[in-house]
Every structure is written in structure tokens, then in C-alpha cells.
Design a protein around this motif. Sequence first.
Motif, PDB file in Angstrom:
ATOM      1  N   ALA A 123     -81.549 -18.206 -16.590  1.00 35.89           N
ATOM      2  CA  ALA A 123     -82.690 -17.284 -16.536  1.00 35.89           C
ATOM      3  C   ALA A 123     -84.016 -18.015 -16.528  1.00 35.89           C
ATOM      4  O   ALA A 123     -84.978 -17.597 -17.172  1.00 35.89           O
ATOM      5  CB  ALA A 123     -82.630 -16.293 -17.703  1.00 35.89           C
ATOM      6  N   GLY A 124     -84.076 -19.134 -15.781  1.00 32.87           N
ATOM      7  CA  GLY A 124     -85.365 -19.766 -15.532  1.00 32.87           C
ATOM      8  C   GLY A 124     -86.034 -19.080 -14.349  1.00 32.87           C
ATOM      9  O   GLY A 124     -85.657 -17.972 -13.946  1.00 32.87           O
ATOM     10  N   ALA A 125     -87.030 -19.735 -13.756  1.00 25.06           N
ATOM     11  CA  ALA A 125     -87.745 -19.130 -12.635  1.00 25.06           C
ATOM     12  C   ALA A 125     -86.809 -18.821 -11.483  1.00 25.06           C
ATOM     13  O   ALA A 125     -86.853 -17.730 -10.888  1.00 25.06           O
ATOM     14  CB  ALA A 125     -88.874 -20.051 -12.171  1.00 25.06           C
ATOM     15  N   ARG A 173     -86.210 -19.572 -21.107  1.00 23.09           N
ATOM     16  CA  ARG A 173     -87.364 -20.454 -20.938  1.00 23.09           C
ATOM     17  C   ARG A 173     -87.084 -21.476 -19.843  1.00 23.09           C
ATOM     18  O   ARG A 173     -87.792 -21.558 -18.853  1.00 23.09           O
ATOM     19  CB  ARG A 173     -87.686 -21.192 -22.256  1.00 23.09           C
ATOM     20  CG  ARG A 173     -87.983 -20.291 -23.427  1.00 23.09           C
ATOM     21  CD  ARG A 173     -89.319 -19.645 -23.309  1.00 23.09           C
ATOM     22  NE  ARG A 173     -90.419 -20.563 -23.591  1.00 23.09           N
ATOM     23  CZ  ARG A 173     -91.699 -20.281 -23.367  1.00 23.09           C
ATOM     24  NH1 ARG A 173     -92.030 -19.132 -22.835  1.00 23.09           N
ATOM     25  NH2 ARG A 173     -92.635 -21.159 -23.653  1.00 23.09           N
ATOM     26  N   GLY A 174     -86.039 -22.286 -20.053  1.00 25.78           N
ATOM     27  CA  GLY A 174     -85.654 -23.267 -19.053  1.00 25.78           C
ATOM     28  C   GLY A 174     -86.693 -24.347 -18.853  1.00 25.78           C
ATOM     29  O   GLY A 174     -87.700 -24.430 -19.558  1.00 25.78           O
ATOM     30  N   SER A 175     -86.463 -25.180 -17.851  1.00 29.58           N
ATOM     31  CA  SER A 175     -87.411 -26.253 -17.546  1.00 29.58           C
ATOM     32  C   SER A 175     -88.724 -25.712 -17.012  1.00 29.58           C
ATOM     33  O   SER A 175     -89.758 -26.373 -17.103  1.00 29.58           O
ATOM     34  CB  SER A 175     -86.800 -27.221 -16.522  1.00 29.58           C
ATOM     35  OG  SER A 175     -85.755 -27.973 -17.103  1.00 29.58           O
ATOM     36  N   THR A 176     -88.703 -24.493 -16.473  1.00 35.68           N
ATOM     37  CA  THR A 176     -89.936 -23.901 -15.959  1.00 35.68           C
ATOM     38  C   THR A 176     -91.014 -23.857 -17.025  1.00 35.68           C
ATOM     39  O   THR A 176     -92.183 -24.152 -16.769  1.00 35.68           O
ATOM     40  CB  THR A 176     -89.671 -22.473 -15.440  1.00 35.68           C
ATOM     41  OG1 THR A 176     -88.668 -22.519 -14.437  1.00 35.68           O
ATOM     42  CG2 THR A 176     -90.940 -21.858 -14.869  1.00 35.68           C
ATOM     43  N   ALA A 177     -90.636 -23.484 -18.239  1.00 33.03           N
ATOM     44  CA  ALA A 177     -91.620 -23.349 -19.312  1.00 33.03           C
ATOM     45  C   ALA A 177     -92.225 -24.680 -19.716  1.00 33.03           C
ATOM     46  O   ALA A 177     -93.302 -24.716 -20.326  1.00 33.03           O
ATOM     47  CB  ALA A 177     -90.973 -22.687 -20.530  1.00 33.03           C
ATOM     48  N   LEU A 178     -91.566 -25.782 -19.384  1.00 34.84           N
ATOM     49  CA  LEU A 178     -92.079 -27.106 -19.733  1.00 34.84           C
ATOM     50  C   LEU A 178     -92.994 -27.673 -18.653  1.00 34.84           C
ATOM     51  O   LEU A 178     -93.590 -28.728 -18.845  1.00 34.84           O
ATOM     52  CB  LEU A 178     -90.915 -28.067 -19.964  1.00 34.84           C
ATOM     53  CG  LEU A 178     -89.950 -27.679 -21.088  1.00 34.84           C
ATOM     54  CD1 LEU A 178     -88.741 -28.607 -21.080  1.00 34.84           C
ATOM     55  CD2 LEU A 178     -90.651 -27.730 -22.445  1.00 34.84           C
ATOM     56  N   SER A 179     -93.094 -26.974 -17.529  1.00 32.40           N
ATOM     57  CA  SER A 179     -93.891 -27.457 -16.404  1.00 32.40           C
ATOM     58  C   SER A 179     -95.291 -26.866 -16.445  1.00 32.40           C
ATOM     59  O   SER A 179     -95.642 -26.082 -17.334  1.00 32.40           O
ATOM     60  CB  SER A 179     -93.215 -27.066 -15.089  1.00 32.40           C
ATOM     61  OG  SER A 179     -93.372 -25.680 -14.847  1.00 32.40           O
ATOM     62  N   MET A 225     -93.024 -18.121 -17.023  1.00 32.78           N
ATOM     63  CA  MET A 225     -91.775 -17.585 -17.550  1.00 32.78           C
ATOM     64  C   MET A 225     -91.991 -16.252 -18.260  1.00 32.78           C
ATOM     65  O   MET A 225     -91.190 -15.319 -18.104  1.00 32.78           O
ATOM     66  CB  MET A 225     -91.133 -18.591 -18.511  1.00 32.78           C
ATOM     67  CG  MET A 225     -90.301 -19.666 -17.830  1.00 32.78           C
ATOM     68  SD  MET A 225     -88.993 -19.005 -16.761  1.00 32.78           S
ATOM     69  CE  MET A 225     -88.106 -17.947 -17.885  1.00 32.78           C
ATOM     70  N   ASP A 226     -93.051 -16.139 -19.030  1.00 32.81           N
ATOM     71  CA  ASP A 226     -93.313 -14.887 -19.742  1.00 32.81           C
ATOM     72  C   ASP A 226     -93.489 -13.732 -18.759  1.00 32.81           C
ATOM     73  O   ASP A 226     -92.965 -12.633 -18.961  1.00 32.81           O
ATOM     74  CB  ASP A 226     -94.568 -15.017 -20.612  1.00 32.81           C
ATOM     75  CG  ASP A 226     -94.350 -15.916 -21.821  1.00 32.81           C
ATOM     76  OD1 ASP A 226     -93.183 -16.181 -22.165  1.00 32.81           O
ATOM     77  OD2 ASP A 226     -95.353 -16.365 -22.409  1.00 32.81           O
ATOM     78  N   ARG A 227     -94.223 -13.982 -17.686  1.00 30.66           N
ATOM     79  CA  ARG A 227     -94.482 -12.917 -16.711  1.00 30.66           C
ATOM     80  C   ARG A 227     -93.234 -12.592 -15.888  1.00 30.66           C
ATOM     81  O   ARG A 227     -92.982 -11.430 -15.566  1.00 30.66           O
ATOM     82  CB  ARG A 227     -95.656 -13.293 -15.817  1.00 30.66           C
ATOM     83  CG  ARG A 227     -97.010 -13.271 -16.537  1.00 30.66           C
ATOM     84  CD  ARG A 227     -98.150 -13.573 -15.580  1.00 30.66           C
ATOM     85  NE  ARG A 227     -99.444 -13.575 -16.225  1.00 30.66           N
ATOM     86  CZ  ARG A 227    -100.242 -12.511 -16.376  1.00 30.66           C
ATOM     87  NH1 ARG A 227     -99.834 -11.329 -15.927  1.00 30.66           N
ATOM     88  NH2 ARG A 227    -101.422 -12.628 -16.954  1.00 30.66           N
ATOM     89  N   LEU A 228     -92.458 -13.609 -15.531  1.00 26.78           N
ATOM     90  CA  LEU A 228     -91.211 -13.349 -14.805  1.00 26.78           C
ATOM     91  C   LEU A 228     -90.236 -12.569 -15.670  1.00 26.78           C
ATOM     92  O   LEU A 228     -89.560 -11.643 -15.193  1.00 26.78           O
ATOM     93  CB  LEU A 228     -90.580 -14.660 -14.353  1.00 26.78           C
ATOM     94  CG  LEU A 228     -91.253 -15.384 -13.180  1.00 26.78           C
ATOM     95  CD1 LEU A 228     -90.587 -16.737 -12.944  1.00 26.78           C
ATOM     96  CD2 LEU A 228     -91.184 -14.531 -11.909  1.00 26.78           C
TER      97      LEU A 228
END
Length: 467
Positions: free
Chosen positions: A23-25, A51-57, A148-151
Motif C-alpha cells: 500500500a505504497g504509492a 507508508r512504504g518507501s514513498t513516505a521516506l522520499s 502517502m497521507d493524501r493517497l
Amino acid sequence: MQSVARLESGSADVFVDIVVIGAGAAGLVAAMRAREAGATVLVLERDSLPRGSTALSAGLIPAAGTRFQKAAKISDSEALFAEDIRRKAHGEADETAIAAVVGAIAPALEWLSGRHALPFSVIENFTYPGHSANRMHGLPSRSGSELMDRLRAAAEAAEIDILTEARAETLLRAPQNAVGGVRFSRPDGTSEEVRCGAVILACNGYGGNPARVARHIPELASGIYFGHPGNQGDALAWGEALGARTAHLSGHQGHGSVAHPQGILITWATMTEGGFQVNRSGARFSDESRGYSEQAEAVLAQPEGLAWSVFDERIAEIARQFEDFRQAEAHGAVLQANAPAELAGKTGLPAGALEQSLAEVRALKAASGTDAFGRTWTGLPQLEAPFRAVRVTGALFHTQGGLVVDEEARVLGENGLPIAGLFAVGGAACGVSGSKASGYLSGNGLLTAVAYGYLAGAAAARSARSG
């Protein structure tokens, strides 16, 4: 342990059209696109909060020809974007993949903005390495956590079922050898099965698997991993068991500018706008304009794997548009000094060597010269007091090689034909960066996450209905 098993008749009580693993981007975009196409969708997420790696970018997505660019009067085209990808990847990127992601990403961003109210805008005050136009699109905070929050909010508004703390372990094959189900485990040790018409692998690559990193990217085996720890190579393991084709497994995105020891990403605008890096001896050691991905290896090759990024207040003001940089300042990672000697004292660098590096860069800028590392300094403003410096290290962010997919993100077997019912997006799929860190064009990670997610969601919905 990721495995493949036969789907037994009546073994699963639940059926959905599509199961998305991750459930990342990439996964959320795929799920929303499939849901819009009328499919029933279940997203399995191993963490308690997606969250995934997307949240770290930094949450930045490159695209050409968008209405956001047109509003900013930025001239760009898909052809120019594709050529930038080819050039950065040294011609290694697959042409089908380039055409697919470059063609899909602008419509995907327009869709996320128009249908799901994500307020994208283009970064206009600096150009990322390798890009011929300002085409990085981001949300107001310029952070992956906001993306991530908005997606996640958009997926919830679309009434997509996201099952958290559900770790997918086994792909289930129907009698006709199509992938037709998933077995997953819960924290209490129980397991469940769900049947489906298609599976979308959105569980990224193998950056969190030290054994695979050592095998495919030995030059970064000693570096820190700045991605999500859940990126264990699950998609690769399933693909290998199913006879899928893989490519460019050594491809990856590194970053040569992670604040140490704070572990906060420092935007590469600190370099592209006229800053530079020195090692603990106060000496420059590379061409910082090549790109942040290949700089990870260069930084890790320095004593103790550390360097100092040196810039000034003008550049810091540009960097403050990014949430990460604001956090770095709040945590005291960004040092300030009014003179080179004071900066040397605060960083612990040899004063004479640091002053010499500053003087050499000043002379190169004044002469529009090219240094011994090949960096050209034409048009870059001089650094002026107050100066800034951040101690940084190199890191692995995510892998770029993976399962080979077609223009609809269907996973291909060794025979070149699609594996029925199986799709891969984002880091689970082979990207467009080739086999080397230097092939990574800024934003390639989220480019393939969002573009392939957009393509796979629609294609999987068609596949599930036709099956």
C-alpha cells in the motif's frame, strides 16, 4: 517465506477481482485506478499504517506536458523526457518501458489532481540533475509523507479495502496456471486465503534484504539503507518461482546526501545550485553535478564513509521548501558560520584545506571553468556568508531492477509471454534506470510507481473481468 502453491478448489472463502500487495504509492494508485474501472479490490499491507518507501522520499514525480507545467509556462515534451531517461541510463533502459511510463505519467497526475484532489505543482526554482526542463511535480510540503497521507485518504474515500498487518506469503496458481489467489498471515500466526482474478505486486524491491544487496550491489553493502525495511525482495522471490524474466538487478537509487547521524535526507539542490562536498580532510573528491544517486558510492568511499556538504544561505532558502530540510535545521544538522575559519571550527575540518576548497570553487565560478573532476561551474552564483554545512553519508534508497513487465505492467515469463493474472508496479518491476546507480534520473522511482500503478490498475481490471 515467499512461495507459490496450487490453488485448491474451495480453499478460499473470499473472492475479489484484484489483490494488490503493498500500500505504497504504486499500490494505492493501482487500487484506485482498478476500483474506478469497476473492479473489487483488496489491498494487503504488512504494516499497521501504509507508508512504504514513498513516505521516506521527497514525494516528487517527473512528468512532461502537464497542465501544471503549462500554467508555469514551462516548455517540455514527452520526447524530451524520454531522451533524458535514455541519456541518463546510458541507453540501457528498455524502449517499451520508457514509452509506457512517459506516456502514462502526465495523465496519471492529471487524474490524481482532478479526480482525487491532490494539489500538485511544479518546482520552478531549480532543475534536477539530468532533466532538460522543470518537470518535478510535488505537493505543498514537498514530502513523501504528505503524498502517502493524501493517497491513503483518496483510497479510503474510494471505499477501497486496505487490510493492514497482513503479510502476503504465498501466491496461489489456478489449474490453468494463472495466478488466482494469495495466502497471507496475521500477527497472531493465523493465515487466510483470498481468491482473485489478478494480483498486482506493489511491494517494491529488495533494498531491505542485505543478502540480495551484497549479491547485486556490493558497492553499497556497507552503506545504510534508507528505504522501508519491508522491501525484502518478495516480488523477486515470487517471480523467480513462477519463471518470470528479470533485468538490471544491480540497478538502484542511492543518495550521497543523508545527514549523519540524524538520518534526514538533504535535498540535492544544495549541490546543483552551487554548493560542493568535501571529505574529512576538507578536500573535494568528485563531480557533484552528476547526480545524487551515483554520489552515494563516492561518499561511502571517503574516510569513515562521510562528507560535508557546503553551501550558503541563498541555497538554504531554496532548500527550505522541502520538509526534510526544515527538519534537518530543526535537529541542528545544518551548521552556520559567517566566515570560512568559523565554518572549519564548527565542522572540525582542517581550516586551511576548507578555505582552499572554497577559494578554488570561487575561482572556477568566476572563470566559468571546469574542474579536474569534470564539473562545469558556468552560471552558478558565488557562495556568500553566512555559509552552511551538513555532515552527510551515502545510502541506498531503493532498487531499480526487477520483474520485466510489458506496456500494461503484466509480468513477462522467460518465454516473453505474460504470466496470466500477474502484474508488477513500482520497485517490484524493472524500471528505466538501467543497471547502474548513475542511470537513475531524479524521480525515476515514483515515476514507475505512479505510471505503472495507473496502467496496471486499468489493465488488471480488464483482465479480471475477462477471466
